[in-house]
Motif scaffolding. Structure first.
Motif, PDB file in Angstrom:
ATOM      1  N   VAL A  28      14.548  47.949  11.197  1.00  0.00           N
ATOM      2  CA  VAL A  28      15.797  48.595  10.786  1.00  0.00           C
ATOM      3  C   VAL A  28      16.411  47.788   9.641  1.00  0.00           C
ATOM      4  O   VAL A  28      16.765  48.345   8.609  1.00  0.00           O
ATOM      5  CB  VAL A  28      16.774  48.727  11.984  1.00  0.00           C
ATOM      6  CG1 VAL A  28      18.111  49.279  11.529  1.00  0.00           C
ATOM      7  CG2 VAL A  28      16.165  49.607  13.059  1.00  0.00           C
ATOM      8  N   GLU A  29      16.517  46.485   9.831  1.00  0.00           N
ATOM      9  CA  GLU A  29      16.878  45.605   8.726  1.00  0.00           C
ATOM     10  C   GLU A  29      15.548  45.079   8.201  1.00  0.00           C
ATOM     11  O   GLU A  29      14.809  44.385   8.916  1.00  0.00           O
ATOM     12  CB  GLU A  29      17.759  44.442   9.193  1.00  0.00           C
ATOM     13  CG  GLU A  29      18.132  43.508   8.054  1.00  0.00           C
ATOM     14  CD  GLU A  29      18.978  42.319   8.479  1.00  0.00           C
ATOM     15  OE1 GLU A  29      19.396  41.572   7.578  1.00  0.00           O
ATOM     16  OE2 GLU A  29      19.204  42.118   9.681  1.00  0.00           O
ATOM     17  N   ALA A  30      15.214  45.437   6.986  1.00  0.00           N
ATOM     18  CA  ALA A  30      13.921  45.093   6.404  1.00  0.00           C
ATOM     19  C   ALA A  30      13.674  43.583   6.443  1.00  0.00           C
ATOM     20  O   ALA A  30      14.604  42.784   6.321  1.00  0.00           O
ATOM     21  CB  ALA A  30      13.842  45.599   4.969  1.00  0.00           C
ATOM     22  N   ARG A  31      12.416  43.216   6.588  1.00  0.00           N
ATOM     23  CA  ARG A  31      12.056  41.798   6.627  1.00  0.00           C
ATOM     24  C   ARG A  31      12.486  41.086   5.355  1.00  0.00           C
ATOM     25  O   ARG A  31      12.935  39.956   5.399  1.00  0.00           O
ATOM     26  CB  ARG A  31      10.556  41.636   6.855  1.00  0.00           C
ATOM     27  CG  ARG A  31      10.161  41.968   8.289  1.00  0.00           C
ATOM     28  CD  ARG A  31       8.694  41.873   8.503  1.00  0.00           C
ATOM     29  NE  ARG A  31       8.055  42.939   7.734  1.00  0.00           N
ATOM     30  CZ  ARG A  31       6.773  43.048   7.483  1.00  0.00           C
ATOM     31  NH1 ARG A  31       5.952  42.148   7.939  1.00  0.00           N
ATOM     32  NH2 ARG A  31       6.283  44.055   6.803  1.00  0.00           N
ATOM     33  N   ARG A  32      12.382  41.755   4.225  1.00  0.00           N
ATOM     34  CA  ARG A  32      12.766  41.128   2.952  1.00  0.00           C
ATOM     35  C   ARG A  32      14.264  40.820   2.905  1.00  0.00           C
ATOM     36  O   ARG A  32      14.712  40.009   2.106  1.00  0.00           O
ATOM     37  CB  ARG A  32      12.360  42.005   1.774  1.00  0.00           C
ATOM     38  CG  ARG A  32      13.195  43.259   1.640  1.00  0.00           C
ATOM     39  CD  ARG A  32      12.958  43.989   0.333  1.00  0.00           C
ATOM     40  NE  ARG A  32      13.874  45.069   0.245  1.00  0.00           N
ATOM     41  CZ  ARG A  32      13.746  46.233   0.838  1.00  0.00           C
ATOM     42  NH1 ARG A  32      12.691  46.483   1.568  1.00  0.00           N
ATOM     43  NH2 ARG A  32      14.667  47.162   0.719  1.00  0.00           N
ATOM     44  N   ASP A  33      15.031  41.498   3.769  1.00  0.00           N
ATOM     45  CA  ASP A  33      16.478  41.268   3.847  1.00  0.00           C
ATOM     46  C   ASP A  33      16.850  40.371   5.025  1.00  0.00           C
ATOM     47  O   ASP A  33      18.014  40.261   5.381  1.00  0.00           O
ATOM     48  CB  ASP A  33      17.216  42.607   3.975  1.00  0.00           C
ATOM     49  CG  ASP A  33      17.010  43.502   2.763  1.00  0.00           C
ATOM     50  OD1 ASP A  33      16.825  42.961   1.644  1.00  0.00           O
ATOM     51  OD2 ASP A  33      17.022  44.731   2.934  1.00  0.00           O
ATOM     52  N   GLY A  34      15.841  39.769   5.642  1.00  0.00           N
ATOM     53  CA  GLY A  34      16.099  38.863   6.755  1.00  0.00           C
ATOM     54  C   GLY A  34      15.902  39.471   8.128  1.00  0.00           C
ATOM     55  O   GLY A  34      16.181  38.822   9.139  1.00  0.00           O
ATOM     56  N   GLY A  35      15.430  40.714   8.201  1.00  0.00           N
ATOM     57  CA  GLY A  35      15.203  41.366   9.489  1.00  0.00           C
ATOM     58  C   GLY A  35      14.144  40.644  10.303  1.00  0.00           C
ATOM     59  O   GLY A  35      13.139  40.187   9.770  1.00  0.00           O
ATOM     60  N   LYS A  36      14.371  40.546  11.573  1.00  0.00           N
ATOM     61  CA  LYS A  36      13.483  39.810  12.486  1.00  0.00           C
ATOM     62  C   LYS A  36      12.649  40.746  13.342  1.00  0.00           C
ATOM     63  O   LYS A  36      12.946  41.923  13.476  1.00  0.00           O
ATOM     64  CB  LYS A  36      14.320  38.912  13.408  1.00  0.00           C
ATOM     65  CG  LYS A  36      15.258  37.970  12.692  1.00  0.00           C
ATOM     66  CD  LYS A  36      14.523  36.875  11.990  1.00  0.00           C
ATOM     67  CE  LYS A  36      15.525  35.888  11.370  1.00  0.00           C
ATOM     68  NZ  LYS A  36      15.059  35.301  10.172  1.00  0.00           N
ATOM     69  N   ASN A  76      15.879  45.330  16.397  1.00  0.00           N
ATOM     70  CA  ASN A  76      15.608  45.588  14.984  1.00  0.00           C
ATOM     71  C   ASN A  76      14.343  46.407  14.755  1.00  0.00           C
ATOM     72  O   ASN A  76      14.004  46.716  13.625  1.00  0.00           O
ATOM     73  CB  ASN A  76      15.504  44.262  14.208  1.00  0.00           C
ATOM     74  CG  ASN A  76      15.530  44.474  12.714  1.00  0.00           C
ATOM     75  OD1 ASN A  76      16.351  45.221  12.197  1.00  0.00           O
ATOM     76  ND2 ASN A  76      14.617  43.829  12.018  1.00  0.00           N
ATOM     77  N   ILE A  77      13.639  46.772  15.816  1.00  0.00           N
ATOM     78  CA  ILE A  77      12.380  47.510  15.682  1.00  0.00           C
ATOM     79  C   ILE A  77      12.532  48.922  16.232  1.00  0.00           C
ATOM     80  O   ILE A  77      12.992  49.119  17.351  1.00  0.00           O
ATOM     81  CB  ILE A  77      11.230  46.800  16.427  1.00  0.00           C
ATOM     82  CG1 ILE A  77      11.031  45.373  15.916  1.00  0.00           C
ATOM     83  CG2 ILE A  77       9.933  47.607  16.343  1.00  0.00           C
ATOM     84  CD1 ILE A  77      10.584  45.266  14.464  1.00  0.00           C
ATOM     85  N   VAL A  78      12.149  49.890  15.413  1.00  0.00           N
ATOM     86  CA  VAL A  78      12.049  51.274  15.851  1.00  0.00           C
ATOM     87  C   VAL A  78      10.628  51.731  15.543  1.00  0.00           C
ATOM     88  O   VAL A  78       9.900  51.078  14.797  1.00  0.00           O
ATOM     89  CB  VAL A  78      13.088  52.197  15.153  1.00  0.00           C
ATOM     90  CG1 VAL A  78      14.504  51.817  15.542  1.00  0.00           C
ATOM     91  CG2 VAL A  78      12.917  52.206  13.648  1.00  0.00           C
ATOM     92  N   ALA A  79      10.235  52.837  16.125  1.00  0.00           N
ATOM     93  CA  ALA A  79       8.927  53.419  15.847  1.00  0.00           C
ATOM     94  C   ALA A  79       9.112  54.508  14.792  1.00  0.00           C
ATOM     95  O   ALA A  79      10.022  55.328  14.895  1.00  0.00           O
ATOM     96  CB  ALA A  79       8.317  53.999  17.114  1.00  0.00           C
ATOM     97  N   ALA A  80       8.270  54.465  13.775  1.00  0.00           N
ATOM     98  CA  ALA A  80       8.347  55.459  12.700  1.00  0.00           C
ATOM     99  C   ALA A  80       6.941  55.883  12.310  1.00  0.00           C
ATOM    100  O   ALA A  80       6.001  55.076  12.379  1.00  0.00           O
ATOM    101  CB  ALA A  80       9.063  54.880  11.488  1.00  0.00           C
ATOM    102  N   CYS A  81       6.804  57.128  11.913  1.00  0.00           N
ATOM    103  CA  CYS A  81       5.493  57.579  11.451  1.00  0.00           C
ATOM    104  C   CYS A  81       5.162  56.850  10.140  1.00  0.00           C
ATOM    105  O   CYS A  81       6.055  56.404   9.402  1.00  0.00           O
ATOM    106  CB  CYS A  81       5.449  59.092  11.291  1.00  0.00           C
ATOM    107  SG  CYS A  81       6.406  59.791   9.931  1.00  0.00           S
TER     108      CYS A  81
END
Length: 125
Positions: free
Chosen positions: A58-66, A71-76
């Motif tokens: 949800v918060e991208a890793r490049r923006d510090g997401g862990k 912070n993890i959802v399932a997406a196609c």
């Protein structure tokens, strides 16, 4: 760096909580082998590939997401990669809004996908 198995477990947990549907487009996804998904929905392997279940931060890793459950959802695969390939990627909630708006207008996924999904129930991921 967290292990791949931790991220895999977080992805599977998110997919179960989301009823096997993509966080963005809310379409069914598959995990593991696509064969049952292909047969169930009558899709080509190429179209089915779009709906492979991926872990989305949800918060991208490049923006510090862990790599943590909140912070993890399932997406196609299609929705996930489309969000991150954008010239100016937007946050997850905004991306979901854009995707659902395009779907409501008949876009985003090919027309035969909507027809295939509307005629069948969602198999478990």
């Amino acid at each position: 760096m967290p292990s791949k198995s931790k991220l895999k477990n977080l992805r599977k947990q998110a997919a179960r909580q989301q009823g096997g549907r993509c966080f963005y487009c809310e379409m069914p996804m598959w995990d593991g082998s696509p064969q049952k998904f292909i047969v169930h929905y009558g899709l080509s392997p190429g179209l089915a590939k779009r709906f492979q279940c991926t872990a989305e931060h949800v918060e991208a890793r490049r923006d510090g997401g862990k790599h943590v459950a909140p912070n993890i959802v399932a997406a196609c695969l299609f929705c996930n990669t489309t969000r991150h390939k954008a010239k100016h990627p937007v946050d997850a909630v905004k991306h979901a809004s854009i995707v659902r708006s395009r779907l409501a207008k008949g876009g985003w996924h090919p027309p035969q996908v909507k027809a295939a999904f509307s005629q069948r129930t969602v198999p478990p991921v």
